[in-house]
Design a protein around this motif. Structure first.
Motif, mmCIF file in Angstrom:
data_model
loop_
_atom_site.group_PDB
_atom_site.id
_atom_site.type_symbol
_atom_site.label_atom_id
_atom_site.label_comp_id
_atom_site.label_asym_id
_atom_site.label_seq_id
_atom_site.Cartn_x
_atom_site.Cartn_y
_atom_site.Cartn_z
ATOM 1 N N ARG A 120 1.804 -9.158 -57.526
ATOM 2 C CA ARG A 120 3.095 -8.506 -57.565
ATOM 3 C C ARG A 120 3.553 -7.548 -56.483
ATOM 4 O O ARG A 120 5.397 -7.652 -56.597
ATOM 5 C CB ARG A 120 2.659 -6.572 -58.247
ATOM 6 N N THR A 121 3.013 -7.439 -55.273
ATOM 7 C CA THR A 121 3.984 -6.993 -54.537
ATOM 8 C C THR A 121 4.605 -8.399 -53.603
ATOM 9 O O THR A 121 5.546 -8.163 -52.887
ATOM 10 C CB THR A 121 3.040 -6.051 -53.513
ATOM 11 N N ALA A 122 3.604 -8.973 -53.713
ATOM 12 C CA ALA A 122 4.651 -10.534 -53.521
ATOM 13 C C ALA A 122 5.812 -10.597 -53.609
ATOM 14 O O ALA A 122 6.733 -10.788 -53.229
ATOM 15 C CB ALA A 122 3.453 -11.231 -53.158
ATOM 16 N N VAL A 123 5.799 -10.742 -55.018
ATOM 17 C CA VAL A 123 7.462 -10.950 -55.869
ATOM 18 C C VAL A 123 8.091 -9.718 -55.331
ATOM 19 O O VAL A 123 9.548 -10.110 -54.865
ATOM 20 C CB VAL A 123 6.714 -11.120 -57.189
ATOM 21 N N ALA A 124 7.585 -8.703 -54.701
ATOM 22 C CA ALA A 124 8.505 -7.246 -54.303
ATOM 23 C C ALA A 124 9.113 -7.751 -53.147
ATOM 24 O O ALA A 124 10.602 -7.618 -52.340
ATOM 25 C CB ALA A 124 8.083 -5.930 -54.939
ATOM 26 N N VAL A 125 8.335 -8.079 -51.901
ATOM 27 C CA VAL A 125 8.340 -8.561 -51.263
ATOM 28 C C VAL A 125 9.928 -9.417 -51.319
ATOM 29 O O VAL A 125 10.969 -9.496 -50.486
ATOM 30 C CB VAL A 125 7.502 -8.903 -50.537
ATOM 31 N N ALA A 126 9.793 -10.789 -51.574
ATOM 32 C CA ALA A 126 10.528 -11.871 -52.205
ATOM 33 C C ALA A 126 11.684 -10.815 -52.591
ATOM 34 O O ALA A 126 12.699 -11.967 -51.708
ATOM 35 C CB ALA A 126 9.637 -12.677 -52.580
ATOM 36 N N ALA A 127 11.641 -10.489 -53.896
ATOM 37 C CA ALA A 127 13.019 -9.868 -54.173
ATOM 38 C C ALA A 127 14.145 -8.632 -52.881
ATOM 39 O O ALA A 127 14.694 -9.314 -52.995
ATOM 40 C CB ALA A 127 12.696 -9.221 -55.187
ATOM 41 N N GLN A 128 13.352 -8.526 -52.223
ATOM 42 C CA GLN A 128 14.361 -8.082 -50.728
ATOM 43 C C GLN A 128 14.546 -8.516 -49.987
ATOM 44 O O GLN A 128 15.350 -8.207 -49.305
ATOM 45 C CB GLN A 128 12.959 -7.034 -49.510
ATOM 46 N N PHE A 129 14.177 -10.078 -50.077
ATOM 47 C CA PHE A 129 14.682 -10.320 -48.872
ATOM 48 C C PHE A 129 15.142 -11.860 -49.614
ATOM 49 O O PHE A 129 16.163 -12.805 -48.876
ATOM 50 C CB PHE A 129 13.804 -12.082 -47.999
ATOM 51 N N ASP A 130 14.696 -12.357 -50.421
ATOM 52 C CA ASP A 130 15.754 -13.719 -51.611
ATOM 53 C C ASP A 130 16.919 -13.501 -52.480
ATOM 54 O O ASP A 130 16.678 -12.349 -53.665
ATOM 55 C CB ASP A 130 14.453 -14.080 -52.336
ATOM 56 N N PRO A 131 17.841 -13.537 -51.932
ATOM 57 C CA PRO A 131 18.917 -13.023 -52.993
ATOM 58 C C PRO A 131 19.081 -13.607 -54.986
ATOM 59 O O PRO A 131 19.539 -13.530 -55.643
ATOM 60 C CB PRO A 131 20.794 -14.195 -52.666
ATOM 61 N N HIS A 132 17.638 -14.284 -54.627
ATOM 62 C CA HIS A 132 18.248 -15.230 -56.393
ATOM 63 C C HIS A 132 16.288 -14.618 -56.925
ATOM 64 O O HIS A 132 16.446 -15.151 -57.893
ATOM 65 C CB HIS A 132 17.425 -16.723 -56.261
ATOM 66 N N THR A 133 15.780 -13.605 -56.680
ATOM 67 C CA THR A 133 14.334 -13.276 -57.169
ATOM 68 C C THR A 133 15.239 -11.736 -57.238
ATOM 69 O O THR A 133 15.729 -10.910 -56.166
ATOM 70 C CB THR A 133 13.729 -13.338 -55.887
ATOM 71 N N GLY A 134 14.585 -10.705 -58.909
ATOM 72 C CA GLY A 134 15.013 -9.390 -58.272
ATOM 73 C C GLY A 134 14.621 -9.654 -60.229
ATOM 74 O O GLY A 134 13.945 -9.554 -60.728
ATOM 75 N N GLY A 135 15.473 -7.718 -60.008
ATOM 76 C CA GLY A 135 15.627 -7.897 -61.105
ATOM 77 C C GLY A 135 13.706 -6.538 -62.098
ATOM 78 O O GLY A 135 13.913 -6.905 -63.025
ATOM 79 N N GLY A 136 13.108 -7.106 -60.979
ATOM 80 C CA GLY A 136 11.565 -6.358 -61.158
ATOM 81 C C GLY A 136 9.950 -6.835 -61.613
ATOM 82 O O GLY A 136 10.828 -8.033 -61.420
ATOM 83 N N VAL A 137 9.489 -6.673 -62.096
ATOM 84 C CA VAL A 137 8.386 -7.752 -61.085
ATOM 85 C C VAL A 137 7.282 -7.790 -63.060
ATOM 86 O O VAL A 137 7.155 -6.267 -63.467
ATOM 87 C CB VAL A 137 7.694 -7.586 -60.657
ATOM 88 N N ASP A 138 6.778 -8.630 -63.120
ATOM 89 C CA ASP A 138 6.359 -8.705 -64.104
ATOM 90 C C ASP A 138 4.871 -9.737 -64.351
ATOM 91 O O ASP A 138 5.023 -10.623 -62.699
ATOM 92 C CB ASP A 138 6.868 -9.619 -65.549
ATOM 93 N N ALA A 139 3.400 -8.890 -64.520
ATOM 94 C CA ALA A 139 2.330 -9.641 -63.809
ATOM 95 C C ALA A 139 1.344 -9.529 -64.808
ATOM 96 O O ALA A 139 1.505 -8.810 -66.025
ATOM 97 C CB ALA A 139 2.215 -8.655 -63.375
ATOM 98 N N VAL A 140 0.899 -10.209 -64.986
ATOM 99 C CA VAL A 140 -0.873 -10.033 -65.831
ATOM 100 C C VAL A 140 -1.989 -10.857 -65.464
ATOM 101 O O VAL A 140 -2.081 -11.300 -63.728
ATOM 102 C CB VAL A 140 -0.329 -11.467 -67.276
ATOM 103 N N ASP A 141 -2.981 -9.490 -65.138
ATOM 104 C CA ASP A 141 -4.047 -9.510 -64.376
ATOM 105 C C ASP A 141 -5.137 -10.344 -65.431
ATOM 106 O O ASP A 141 -5.442 -10.470 -66.588
ATOM 107 C CB ASP A 141 -4.748 -7.963 -64.597
ATOM 108 N N ILE A 142 -5.645 -11.190 -64.531
ATOM 109 C CA ILE A 142 -6.666 -11.927 -65.704
ATOM 110 C C ILE A 142 -7.901 -11.845 -65.893
ATOM 111 O O ILE A 142 -8.581 -11.713 -64.161
ATOM 112 C CB ILE A 142 -6.821 -13.650 -64.961
ATOM 113 N N SER A 143 -8.657 -11.897 -66.378
ATOM 114 C CA SER A 143 -10.334 -11.198 -66.087
ATOM 115 C C SER A 143 -11.343 -11.665 -66.609
ATOM 116 O O SER A 143 -11.034 -13.318 -67.258
ATOM 117 C CB SER A 143 -10.249 -9.575 -66.879
#
Length: 136
Positions: free
Chosen positions: A113-136
């Motif tokens: 989740r954090t990795a995608v959020a970090v990418a959104a700070q720098f990549d103009p094609h990433t953003g709008g929030g993050v969806d995630a699924v935890d795999i157990s």
């Protein structure tokens, strides 16, 4: 494009689509999930094929999309042109236009989740929030 990240426990993707709209890019499939980066049409076609079976989707000869499939604790990259699942042996992975930023964050100990959020700070094609699924 987009950013998808896998940290060995969580599959995460940003929500940006077509520059200004948002959507979920993670789809349930039998036994797991698929997420992709590139064109939404291609992601939806591949997700439907993995959900329903049947013939592989007909994608352009030069597709803009790539996919991570997670089944159980294993992750796979779908290779082109055959859409075969190639096992990812690394403890984490990322793909899409913000993959390099996400990989750097993952290498420093961030979760998906954090990795995608970090990418959104720098990549103009990433953003709008993050969806995630935890795999157990």
């Amino acid at each position: 494009m987009t950013t998808v990240a896998w940290d060995g426990k969580t599959l995460a993707a940003d929500r940006r689509m077509a520059g200004y709209m948002t959507t979920c890019k993670i789809f349930p499939i039998p036994g797991g999930y698929v997420a992709g980066a590139g064109t939404m049409d291609q992601l939806v076609e591949v997700a439907a094929w993995l959900q329903e079976g049947g013939d592989k989707p007909r994608l352009p000869d030069d597709p803009e999309s790539e996919f991570i499939v997670v089944r159980g604790s294993e992750a796979f990259w779908l290779s082109w042109p055959y859409l075969r699942e190639v096992r990812i042996r690394e403890p984490f992975a990322a793909l899409g236009s913000g993959a390099e930023y996400a990989l750097g964050a993952l290498a420093m100990g961030a979760d998906a989740r954090t990795a995608v959020a970090v990418a959104a700070q720098f990549d103009p094609h990433t953003g709008g929030g993050v969806d995630a699924v935890d795999i157990s």
